[in-house]
Design a protein around this motif. Structure first.
Motif, PDB file in Angstrom:
ATOM      1  N   THR A 105      14.608   8.141  45.516  1.00 33.08           N
ATOM      2  CA  THR A 105      14.476   8.212  44.058  1.00 33.08           C
ATOM      3  C   THR A 105      15.804   7.966  43.358  1.00 33.08           C
ATOM      4  O   THR A 105      16.854   7.915  43.992  1.00 33.08           O
ATOM      5  N   GLY A 106      15.736   7.816  42.027  1.00 29.67           N
ATOM      6  CA  GLY A 106      16.925   7.641  41.205  1.00 29.67           C
ATOM      7  C   GLY A 106      16.961   6.332  40.441  1.00 29.67           C
ATOM      8  O   GLY A 106      17.633   6.215  39.421  1.00 29.67           O
ATOM      9  N   THR A 145       8.809   6.470  27.271  1.00 25.89           N
ATOM     10  CA  THR A 145       9.956   6.484  28.187  1.00 25.89           C
ATOM     11  C   THR A 145       9.497   6.536  29.639  1.00 25.89           C
ATOM     12  O   THR A 145       9.894   5.714  30.463  1.00 25.89           O
ATOM     13  N   ASN A 146       8.649   7.496  29.953  1.00 24.60           N
ATOM     14  CA  ASN A 146       8.161   7.654  31.319  1.00 24.60           C
ATOM     15  C   ASN A 146       6.639   7.503  31.367  1.00 24.60           C
ATOM     16  O   ASN A 146       5.938   7.964  30.472  1.00 24.60           O
ATOM     17  N   GLY A 147       6.156   6.851  32.412  1.00 23.67           N
ATOM     18  CA  GLY A 147       4.711   6.773  32.625  1.00 23.67           C
ATOM     19  C   GLY A 147       4.015   5.566  32.046  1.00 23.67           C
ATOM     20  O   GLY A 147       2.793   5.438  32.180  1.00 23.67           O
ATOM     21  N   LYS A 148       4.759   4.639  31.438  1.00 25.29           N
ATOM     22  CA  LYS A 148       4.105   3.475  30.830  1.00 25.29           C
ATOM     23  C   LYS A 148       3.352   2.638  31.865  1.00 25.29           C
ATOM     24  O   LYS A 148       2.190   2.296  31.675  1.00 25.29           O
ATOM     25  N   MET A 186      20.814  13.923  36.505  1.00 31.78           N
ATOM     26  CA  MET A 186      19.790  13.692  37.527  1.00 31.78           C
ATOM     27  C   MET A 186      20.207  14.357  38.836  1.00 31.78           C
ATOM     28  O   MET A 186      19.412  15.042  39.490  1.00 31.78           O
ATOM     29  N   LYS A 187      21.464  14.157  39.203  1.00 29.70           N
ATOM     30  CA  LYS A 187      21.980  14.765  40.433  1.00 29.70           C
ATOM     31  C   LYS A 187      21.903  16.284  40.362  1.00 29.70           C
ATOM     32  O   LYS A 187      21.497  16.956  41.319  1.00 29.70           O
ATOM     33  N   ASP A 199      14.149  13.478  32.570  1.00 26.41           N
ATOM     34  CA  ASP A 199      12.751  13.909  32.532  1.00 26.41           C
ATOM     35  C   ASP A 199      11.976  13.398  33.735  1.00 26.41           C
ATOM     36  O   ASP A 199      11.116  14.089  34.283  1.00 26.41           O
ATOM     37  N   GLY A 200      12.276  12.152  34.122  1.00 27.55           N
ATOM     38  CA  GLY A 200      11.606  11.588  35.292  1.00 27.55           C
ATOM     39  C   GLY A 200      11.914  12.364  36.556  1.00 27.55           C
ATOM     40  O   GLY A 200      11.031  12.614  37.384  1.00 27.55           O
ATOM     41  N   ILE A 201      13.176  12.780  36.702  1.00 29.21           N
ATOM     42  CA  ILE A 201      13.569  13.572  37.869  1.00 29.21           C
ATOM     43  C   ILE A 201      12.890  14.940  37.840  1.00 29.21           C
ATOM     44  O   ILE A 201      12.457  15.463  38.876  1.00 29.21           O
TER      45      ILE A 201
END
Length: 444
Positions: free
Chosen positions: A430-431, A47-50, A364-365, A331-333
Protein backbone atom coordinates in the motif's frame (compact mmCIF):
# COMPACT_ATOMS: atom_id res chain seq x y z
CA UNK A 1 1.73 4.23 -36.06
CA UNK A 2 1.29 1.02 -34.10
CA UNK A 3 -0.18 0.73 -30.63
CA UNK A 4 3.14 0.68 -28.74
CA UNK A 5 4.31 3.89 -30.40
CA UNK A 6 1.02 5.65 -29.72
CA UNK A 7 1.01 4.43 -26.12
CA UNK A 8 4.49 5.88 -25.65
CA UNK A 9 3.38 9.12 -27.27
CA UNK A 10 0.28 9.66 -25.10
CA UNK A 11 2.17 8.80 -21.92
CA UNK A 12 4.54 11.67 -22.67
CA UNK A 13 1.87 14.32 -23.28
CA UNK A 14 2.39 17.15 -20.75
CA UNK A 15 0.20 16.87 -17.66
CA UNK A 16 -0.46 20.63 -17.55
CA UNK A 17 -0.20 23.60 -19.88
CA UNK A 18 1.10 27.02 -18.91
CA UNK A 19 -1.97 28.83 -20.16
CA UNK A 20 -5.56 27.90 -20.88
CA UNK A 21 -8.69 27.13 -18.95
CA UNK A 22 -11.75 24.91 -18.73
CA UNK A 23 -13.35 27.25 -21.29
CA UNK A 24 -10.69 26.30 -23.80
CA UNK A 25 -11.49 22.63 -23.22
CA UNK A 26 -15.23 23.33 -23.45
CA UNK A 27 -14.82 25.06 -26.84
CA UNK A 28 -13.14 21.97 -28.26
CA UNK A 29 -15.83 19.74 -26.73
CA UNK A 30 -18.47 21.85 -28.49
CA UNK A 31 -16.50 21.63 -31.73
CA UNK A 32 -16.70 17.84 -31.46
CA UNK A 33 -20.48 18.11 -31.18
CA UNK A 34 -20.88 17.66 -27.42
CA UNK A 35 -20.15 13.95 -27.48
CA UNK A 36 -22.25 11.72 -25.23
CA UNK A 37 -25.50 13.69 -25.43
CA UNK A 38 -27.48 10.64 -26.51
CA UNK A 39 -26.42 8.69 -23.40
CA UNK A 40 -27.36 9.04 -19.74
CA UNK A 41 -24.30 10.35 -17.91
CA UNK A 42 -23.24 9.66 -14.31
CA UNK A 43 -20.49 12.04 -13.19
CA UNK A 44 -18.32 10.97 -10.24
CA UNK A 45 -16.02 13.18 -8.14
CA UNK A 46 -14.43 12.76 -4.71
CA UNK A 47 -11.12 11.92 -3.07
CA UNK A 48 -11.39 8.24 -2.18
CA UNK A 49 -13.56 5.53 -3.69
CA UNK A 50 -14.32 7.04 -7.10
CA UNK A 51 -13.01 4.14 -9.14
CA UNK A 52 -14.69 1.49 -7.00
CA UNK A 53 -18.03 3.31 -7.10
CA UNK A 54 -17.77 3.55 -10.89
CA UNK A 55 -16.92 -0.15 -11.12
CA UNK A 56 -19.93 -1.19 -9.01
CA UNK A 57 -22.28 0.91 -11.15
CA UNK A 58 -20.77 -0.47 -14.33
CA UNK A 59 -21.12 -4.06 -13.13
CA UNK A 60 -24.78 -3.75 -12.09
CA UNK A 61 -25.83 -1.82 -15.19
CA UNK A 62 -24.02 -4.32 -17.41
CA UNK A 63 -25.84 -7.18 -15.69
CA UNK A 64 -29.09 -5.30 -16.30
CA UNK A 65 -28.40 -5.42 -20.04
CA UNK A 66 -27.22 -1.88 -20.73
CA UNK A 67 -24.24 -0.91 -22.83
CA UNK A 68 -22.05 1.14 -20.49
CA UNK A 69 -19.03 3.28 -21.27
CA UNK A 70 -16.73 3.88 -18.29
CA UNK A 71 -13.89 6.41 -18.13
CA UNK A 72 -11.58 6.16 -15.09
CA UNK A 73 -8.10 7.12 -14.00
CA UNK A 74 -5.35 6.43 -13.28
CA UNK A 75 -4.41 3.15 -14.92
CA UNK A 76 -2.32 0.55 -13.13
CA UNK A 77 -0.59 -1.26 -15.98
CA UNK A 78 -2.16 -0.44 -19.35
CA UNK A 79 -3.49 2.93 -20.54
CA UNK A 80 -6.40 1.00 -22.07
CA UNK A 81 -7.78 0.52 -18.55
CA UNK A 82 -8.97 4.13 -18.66
CA UNK A 83 -11.78 3.47 -21.14
CA UNK A 84 -13.93 0.40 -21.40
CA UNK A 85 -17.36 -0.68 -22.54
CA UNK A 86 -19.04 -2.88 -19.96
CA UNK A 87 -16.21 -5.09 -18.67
CA UNK A 88 -14.00 -4.93 -21.79
CA UNK A 89 -11.03 -2.59 -22.16
CA UNK A 90 -10.72 -0.72 -25.44
CA UNK A 91 -8.71 -2.90 -27.83
CA UNK A 92 -5.26 -1.90 -29.04
CA UNK A 93 -6.51 -1.32 -32.59
CA UNK A 94 -9.47 0.73 -31.38
CA UNK A 95 -7.09 2.78 -29.25
CA UNK A 96 -4.95 3.49 -32.32
CA UNK A 97 -7.98 4.41 -34.45
CA UNK A 98 -9.49 6.72 -31.82
CA UNK A 99 -6.15 8.41 -31.18
CA UNK A 100 -5.70 9.13 -34.89
CA UNK A 101 -9.25 10.47 -35.14
CA UNK A 102 -8.68 12.78 -32.18
CA UNK A 103 -5.42 14.08 -33.69
CA UNK A 104 -7.28 14.90 -36.91
CA UNK A 105 -10.06 16.71 -35.01
CA UNK A 106 -7.49 18.79 -33.11
CA UNK A 107 -5.92 19.86 -36.41
CA UNK A 108 -9.32 20.80 -37.84
CA UNK A 109 -10.23 22.74 -34.72
CA UNK A 110 -6.98 24.70 -34.65
CA UNK A 111 -7.41 25.47 -38.32
CA UNK A 112 -10.92 26.77 -37.67
CA UNK A 113 -9.88 29.14 -34.86
CA UNK A 114 -6.82 30.41 -36.70
CA UNK A 115 -8.92 31.67 -39.60
CA UNK A 116 -7.32 29.27 -42.07
CA UNK A 117 -10.68 27.74 -42.93
CA UNK A 118 -11.49 30.67 -45.19
CA UNK A 119 -13.64 32.65 -42.77
CA UNK A 120 -11.97 35.16 -40.48
CA UNK A 121 -14.17 36.72 -37.81
CA UNK A 122 -13.49 38.97 -34.84
CA UNK A 123 -14.45 36.12 -32.51
CA UNK A 124 -11.93 33.76 -34.11
CA UNK A 125 -9.20 36.39 -34.03
CA UNK A 126 -9.79 37.09 -30.35
CA UNK A 127 -9.75 33.38 -29.57
CA UNK A 128 -6.56 32.86 -31.55
CA UNK A 129 -4.80 35.67 -29.70
CA UNK A 130 -6.08 34.48 -26.34
CA UNK A 131 -5.28 30.80 -26.53
CA UNK A 132 -3.24 30.00 -29.59
CA UNK A 133 -3.40 26.39 -30.70
CA UNK A 134 -5.36 23.98 -28.57
CA UNK A 135 -3.19 21.08 -27.40
CA UNK A 136 -4.98 18.77 -24.97
CA UNK A 137 -3.18 17.88 -21.76
CA UNK A 138 -2.49 14.28 -20.81
CA UNK A 139 -5.82 13.90 -19.01
CA UNK A 140 -7.86 15.85 -21.57
CA UNK A 141 -6.44 13.67 -24.32
CA UNK A 142 -7.73 10.51 -22.62
CA UNK A 143 -11.10 12.11 -21.84
CA UNK A 144 -11.73 13.08 -25.45
CA UNK A 145 -10.54 9.70 -26.70
CA UNK A 146 -12.98 8.04 -24.33
CA UNK A 147 -15.89 10.22 -25.43
CA UNK A 148 -15.14 9.57 -29.11
CA UNK A 149 -14.96 5.85 -28.36
CA UNK A 150 -18.24 5.81 -26.44
CA UNK A 151 -19.93 7.73 -29.26
CA UNK A 152 -18.78 5.16 -31.80
CA UNK A 153 -19.91 2.33 -29.52
CA UNK A 154 -23.35 3.96 -29.14
CA UNK A 155 -23.46 3.30 -25.41
CA UNK A 156 -26.63 3.74 -23.34
CA UNK A 157 -24.93 5.05 -20.21
CA UNK A 158 -21.60 6.84 -19.63
CA UNK A 159 -19.83 6.79 -16.26
CA UNK A 160 -17.26 9.59 -16.00
CA UNK A 161 -14.74 9.72 -13.18
CA UNK A 162 -13.12 13.10 -12.62
CA UNK A 163 -9.38 13.45 -12.18
CA UNK A 164 -8.18 15.32 -9.12
CA UNK A 165 -10.91 17.96 -8.91
CA UNK A 166 -14.37 18.65 -10.21
CA UNK A 167 -15.16 22.29 -10.96
CA UNK A 168 -12.23 22.72 -13.37
CA UNK A 169 -11.93 19.08 -14.41
CA UNK A 170 -11.96 18.34 -18.14
CA UNK A 171 -14.95 16.03 -17.67
CA UNK A 172 -16.96 18.99 -16.32
CA UNK A 173 -17.44 20.38 -19.83
CA UNK A 174 -20.44 18.06 -20.18
CA UNK A 175 -23.94 19.42 -19.77
CA UNK A 176 -25.90 18.39 -16.68
CA UNK A 177 -25.43 14.68 -15.95
CA UNK A 178 -28.42 12.63 -14.87
CA UNK A 179 -26.65 11.90 -11.57
CA UNK A 180 -23.68 13.59 -9.88
CA UNK A 181 -21.93 11.34 -7.37
CA UNK A 182 -19.50 12.69 -4.77
CA UNK A 183 -17.55 10.06 -2.86
CA UNK A 184 -15.76 10.53 0.47
CA UNK A 185 -13.66 13.70 0.50
CA UNK A 186 -10.25 13.83 2.14
CA UNK A 187 -7.12 15.95 2.00
CA UNK A 188 -5.32 15.27 -1.26
CA UNK A 189 -3.89 17.48 -4.03
CA UNK A 190 -4.04 20.31 -1.50
CA UNK A 191 -1.61 22.47 -3.46
CA UNK A 192 -4.29 22.74 -6.16
CA UNK A 193 -7.64 22.12 -4.44
CA UNK A 194 -7.08 23.85 -1.09
CA UNK A 195 -5.94 22.83 2.37
CA UNK A 196 -9.28 22.44 4.17
CA UNK A 197 -12.11 19.96 3.75
CA UNK A 198 -14.46 22.82 2.90
CA UNK A 199 -12.27 24.15 0.09
CA UNK A 200 -11.75 20.69 -1.38
CA UNK A 201 -15.48 19.99 -1.14
CA UNK A 202 -16.20 23.24 -3.00
CA UNK A 203 -14.05 22.04 -5.88
CA UNK A 204 -15.58 18.57 -5.97
CA UNK A 205 -19.13 19.98 -5.73
CA UNK A 206 -18.43 21.89 -8.93
CA UNK A 207 -19.83 18.92 -10.88
CA UNK A 208 -23.32 19.61 -9.48
CA UNK A 209 -25.54 21.19 -12.15
CA UNK A 210 -29.19 22.08 -12.58
CA UNK A 211 -31.16 19.09 -13.81
CA UNK A 212 -29.02 16.55 -11.93
CA UNK A 213 -29.61 14.50 -8.80
CA UNK A 214 -26.75 14.52 -6.29
CA UNK A 215 -25.76 11.39 -4.35
CA UNK A 216 -22.93 11.83 -1.88
CA UNK A 217 -21.02 10.39 1.05
CA UNK A 218 -19.81 12.69 3.83
CA UNK A 219 -18.80 11.59 7.28
CA UNK A 220 -17.62 15.14 8.02
CA UNK A 221 -20.29 17.75 8.70
CA UNK A 222 -18.34 20.55 7.02
CA UNK A 223 -18.24 18.56 3.78
CA UNK A 224 -21.96 17.75 3.92
CA UNK A 225 -22.79 21.43 4.45
CA UNK A 226 -20.85 22.47 1.34
CA UNK A 227 -22.53 19.86 -0.86
CA UNK A 228 -26.02 20.52 0.52
CA UNK A 229 -25.57 24.28 0.07
CA UNK A 230 -24.44 23.89 -3.54
CA UNK A 231 -27.35 21.57 -4.31
CA UNK A 232 -29.76 23.99 -2.64
CA UNK A 233 -28.49 26.92 -4.70
CA UNK A 234 -29.18 24.98 -7.89
CA UNK A 235 -32.46 23.52 -6.68
CA UNK A 236 -31.47 19.88 -7.16
CA UNK A 237 -32.34 16.79 -5.12
CA UNK A 238 -29.53 15.78 -2.77
CA UNK A 239 -29.18 12.36 -1.09
CA UNK A 240 -26.59 11.44 1.54
CA UNK A 241 -25.96 7.68 1.78
CA UNK A 242 -25.12 7.88 5.49
CA UNK A 243 -28.75 8.85 6.10
CA UNK A 244 -30.23 5.91 4.17
CA UNK A 245 -31.88 2.89 5.80
CA UNK A 246 -29.25 0.17 5.54
CA UNK A 247 -28.31 -2.67 7.86
CA UNK A 248 -24.82 -3.19 9.25
CA UNK A 249 -22.35 -5.31 7.34
CA UNK A 250 -20.82 -8.65 8.36
CA UNK A 251 -17.81 -10.66 7.14
CA UNK A 252 -18.19 -14.14 5.71
CA UNK A 253 -14.75 -15.49 4.72
CA UNK A 254 -13.24 -12.60 2.76
CA UNK A 255 -16.66 -11.43 1.63
CA UNK A 256 -18.96 -8.78 3.04
CA UNK A 257 -22.71 -9.10 3.47
CA UNK A 258 -25.02 -6.13 4.00
CA UNK A 259 -28.55 -5.04 3.14
CA UNK A 260 -29.38 -2.18 0.81
CA UNK A 261 -32.76 -0.53 1.12
CA UNK A 262 -34.28 0.01 -2.34
CA UNK A 263 -37.41 2.07 -2.79
CA UNK A 264 -38.45 -0.46 -5.43
CA UNK A 265 -37.61 -3.78 -3.75
CA UNK A 266 -37.26 -2.97 -0.05
CA UNK A 267 -34.26 -4.56 1.67
CA UNK A 268 -31.97 -6.43 -0.73
CA UNK A 269 -29.23 -8.73 0.63
CA UNK A 270 -25.95 -7.76 -1.03
CA UNK A 271 -22.70 -9.74 -1.12
CA UNK A 272 -19.41 -8.03 -1.98
CA UNK A 273 -16.48 -10.14 -3.09
CA UNK A 274 -13.93 -8.21 -1.02
CA UNK A 275 -12.55 -7.89 2.49
CA UNK A 276 -12.33 -4.08 2.22
CA UNK A 277 -14.76 -2.54 4.70
CA UNK A 278 -14.68 0.78 2.87
CA UNK A 279 -16.28 -0.81 -0.19
CA UNK A 280 -19.63 -0.99 1.63
CA UNK A 281 -19.90 2.80 1.43
CA UNK A 282 -18.91 2.81 -2.23
CA UNK A 283 -21.45 0.08 -2.97
CA UNK A 284 -24.22 2.10 -1.33
CA UNK A 285 -23.25 5.15 -3.39
CA UNK A 286 -23.33 3.09 -6.57
CA UNK A 287 -26.73 1.53 -5.87
CA UNK A 288 -28.29 4.83 -4.81
CA UNK A 289 -26.97 6.51 -7.96
CA UNK A 290 -28.43 3.76 -10.13
CA UNK A 291 -31.82 4.23 -8.49
CA UNK A 292 -31.67 7.96 -9.19
CA UNK A 293 -30.65 7.31 -12.80
CA UNK A 294 -34.18 6.08 -13.36
CA UNK A 295 -33.42 3.04 -15.52
CA UNK A 296 -34.95 -0.38 -15.06
CA UNK A 297 -32.70 -2.73 -13.08
CA UNK A 298 -33.89 -6.01 -11.60
CA UNK A 299 -33.17 -7.16 -8.08
CA UNK A 300 -31.21 -10.08 -9.55
CA UNK A 301 -29.04 -7.76 -11.67
CA UNK A 302 -28.26 -5.70 -8.57
CA UNK A 303 -27.23 -8.74 -6.53
CA UNK A 304 -25.28 -10.42 -9.31
CA UNK A 305 -23.56 -7.22 -10.45
CA UNK A 306 -22.38 -6.36 -6.96
CA UNK A 307 -21.12 -9.85 -6.19
CA UNK A 308 -19.08 -10.36 -9.36
CA UNK A 309 -17.56 -6.87 -9.35
CA UNK A 310 -13.82 -6.68 -8.79
CA UNK A 311 -11.78 -3.49 -8.92
CA UNK A 312 -8.06 -3.96 -9.21
CA UNK A 313 -5.73 -2.48 -6.62
CA UNK A 314 -8.34 -2.04 -3.89
CA UNK A 315 -7.64 -4.67 -1.26
CA UNK A 316 -7.10 -7.01 -4.20
CA UNK A 317 -5.95 -10.51 -3.28
CA UNK A 318 -3.55 -11.42 -6.08
CA UNK A 319 -2.29 -14.59 -4.41
CA UNK A 320 -3.54 -16.35 -1.25
CA UNK A 321 -2.95 -13.95 1.64
CA UNK A 322 -1.32 -11.27 -0.53
CA UNK A 323 -3.25 -8.00 -0.92
CA UNK A 324 -2.68 -4.86 -2.99
CA UNK A 325 -4.37 -1.64 -1.90
CA UNK A 326 -3.91 1.72 -3.57
CA UNK A 327 -4.52 3.87 -0.48
CA UNK A 328 -2.44 7.01 -1.05
CA UNK A 329 -3.61 9.61 1.45
CA UNK A 330 -4.36 9.83 5.15
CA UNK A 331 -8.05 8.92 4.89
CA UNK A 332 -7.28 6.11 2.47
CA UNK A 333 -4.74 4.64 4.88
CA UNK A 334 -7.26 4.87 7.74
CA UNK A 335 -9.77 2.91 5.65
CA UNK A 336 -7.05 0.40 4.73
CA UNK A 337 -6.09 -0.10 8.39
CA UNK A 338 -9.75 -0.67 9.35
CA UNK A 339 -9.97 -3.46 6.80
CA UNK A 340 -6.69 -5.08 7.88
CA UNK A 341 -7.91 -5.19 11.49
CA UNK A 342 -10.67 -7.57 10.48
CA UNK A 343 -8.65 -9.85 8.22
CA UNK A 344 -8.45 -12.79 10.66
CA UNK A 345 -4.72 -13.26 10.05
CA UNK A 346 -3.34 -16.10 12.19
CA UNK A 347 0.32 -15.40 11.46
CA UNK A 348 2.41 -12.27 10.98
CA UNK A 349 1.56 -9.33 8.74
CA UNK A 350 4.14 -7.98 6.31
CA UNK A 351 3.87 -4.53 4.73
CA UNK A 352 5.45 -3.15 1.56
CA UNK A 353 5.12 0.63 1.50
CA UNK A 354 6.00 3.48 -0.82
CA UNK A 355 4.54 6.85 -1.75
CA UNK A 356 4.96 9.79 -4.08
CA UNK A 357 6.68 12.86 -2.69
CA UNK A 358 3.71 15.25 -3.02
CA UNK A 359 1.48 13.19 -0.71
CA UNK A 360 1.20 13.38 3.08
CA UNK A 361 3.47 10.34 3.38
CA UNK A 362 4.63 11.12 6.93
CA UNK A 363 1.05 11.07 8.20
CA UNK A 364 0.42 7.88 6.22
CA UNK A 365 3.48 6.29 7.80
CA UNK A 366 2.36 7.38 11.27
CA UNK A 367 -1.07 5.80 10.78
CA UNK A 368 0.51 2.51 9.70
CA UNK A 369 2.94 2.45 12.63
CA UNK A 370 0.27 3.44 15.17
CA UNK A 371 -2.02 0.65 13.99
CA UNK A 372 0.41 -1.89 15.47
CA UNK A 373 -0.73 -4.39 12.85
CA UNK A 374 2.49 -5.08 10.97
CA UNK A 375 5.46 -7.04 12.32
CA UNK A 376 7.66 -6.37 9.28
CA UNK A 377 7.75 -3.26 7.10
CA UNK A 378 9.61 -2.93 3.81
CA UNK A 379 9.86 0.52 2.23
CA UNK A 380 11.17 1.32 -1.23
CA UNK A 381 11.22 4.19 -3.74
CA UNK A 382 9.09 3.95 -6.89
CA UNK A 383 10.11 4.05 -10.54
CA UNK A 384 8.30 7.33 -11.15
CA UNK A 385 10.17 10.63 -10.84
CA UNK A 386 7.46 11.72 -8.39
CA UNK A 387 8.60 9.08 -5.88
CA UNK A 388 9.76 9.72 -2.36
CA UNK A 389 13.55 9.19 -2.28
CA UNK A 390 15.25 6.34 -0.45
CA UNK A 391 17.01 8.80 1.86
CA UNK A 392 13.69 10.24 2.95
CA UNK A 393 12.27 6.76 3.58
CA UNK A 394 15.27 6.02 5.79
CA UNK A 395 14.65 9.27 7.63
CA UNK A 396 10.93 8.84 8.33
CA UNK A 397 11.32 5.23 9.46
CA UNK A 398 14.44 5.89 11.57
CA UNK A 399 12.66 6.17 14.90
CA UNK A 400 10.52 3.07 15.29
CA UNK A 401 10.90 -0.18 17.18
CA UNK A 402 9.38 -2.14 14.30
CA UNK A 403 11.48 -4.24 11.96
CA UNK A 404 11.88 -1.92 8.97
CA UNK A 405 13.96 -2.67 5.89
CA UNK A 406 14.66 -0.08 3.17
CA UNK A 407 15.42 -1.36 -0.32
CA UNK A 408 15.98 0.24 -3.74
CA UNK A 409 13.27 -1.62 -5.67
CA UNK A 410 9.61 -2.34 -4.89
CA UNK A 411 9.72 -5.64 -6.72
CA UNK A 412 12.95 -6.61 -4.95
CA UNK A 413 11.26 -5.95 -1.61
CA UNK A 414 8.16 -7.85 -2.66
CA UNK A 415 10.15 -10.89 -3.75
CA UNK A 416 12.13 -10.91 -0.49
CA UNK A 417 8.91 -10.79 1.54
CA UNK A 418 7.48 -13.71 -0.43
CA UNK A 419 10.62 -15.75 0.19
CA UNK A 420 10.41 -15.17 3.97
CA UNK A 421 6.69 -15.25 4.75
CA UNK A 422 5.10 -18.36 6.23
CA UNK A 423 1.88 -19.88 4.94
CA UNK A 424 -0.28 -18.33 7.68
CA UNK A 425 1.23 -14.84 7.18
CA UNK A 426 -0.49 -12.03 5.26
CA UNK A 427 1.29 -9.55 2.98
CA UNK A 428 -0.01 -6.05 2.23
CA UNK A 429 1.19 -3.60 -0.40
CA UNK A 430 0.00 0.00 0.00
CA UNK A 431 0.85 3.70 -0.16
CA UNK A 432 0.51 4.43 -3.88
CA UNK A 433 -1.27 3.24 -6.99
CA UNK A 434 2.12 3.49 -8.70
CA UNK A 435 3.35 0.84 -6.25
CA UNK A 436 0.36 -1.39 -6.98
CA UNK A 437 1.01 -0.98 -10.70
CA UNK A 438 4.69 -1.91 -10.35
CA UNK A 439 3.78 -5.18 -8.64
CA UNK A 440 0.94 -6.02 -11.00
CA UNK A 441 2.91 -5.38 -14.17
CA UNK A 442 5.32 -8.21 -13.27
CA UNK A 443 2.45 -10.66 -13.97
CA UNK A 444 2.95 -12.89 -10.95
Amino acid sequence: MNYKKIEEYVLNIPKFRKEGSIEQTRKFYEFLGKLGQSASIIHVAGTNGKGSTCAYMNSVLTEAGYKVGMFTSPHLVSVRERMRVNHALISEQEFVDIHEELEEQIKLYNKSISGNDGEITAEKENMRKKQGEYLPTFYENFFFMAMLYFEKQNVDIIILETGMGGRLDATNVIDAPKVAVITEIGKDHMEILGDTYELIAEEKAGIIKKGSVVVYSAKRQEVAEVIERKAGELGVLCKCVEKLKNQDYSFVYKKIDFSFYSRYYGYIPIKLNTCAIYQVENAKLALTAIEELGVEVSKEAIQRGMEICKWEGRMEEILPGIFLDGAHNEDGIDAFVSSVKGDGCKGHRWLLFSAVADKEYKLMKDRLIESDLFEYIYATPLKTTRSIRREELENIFAYTDLKVRILDSAYEGFQEILSLKKEEDYVYVTGSLYLVGEIKERKL
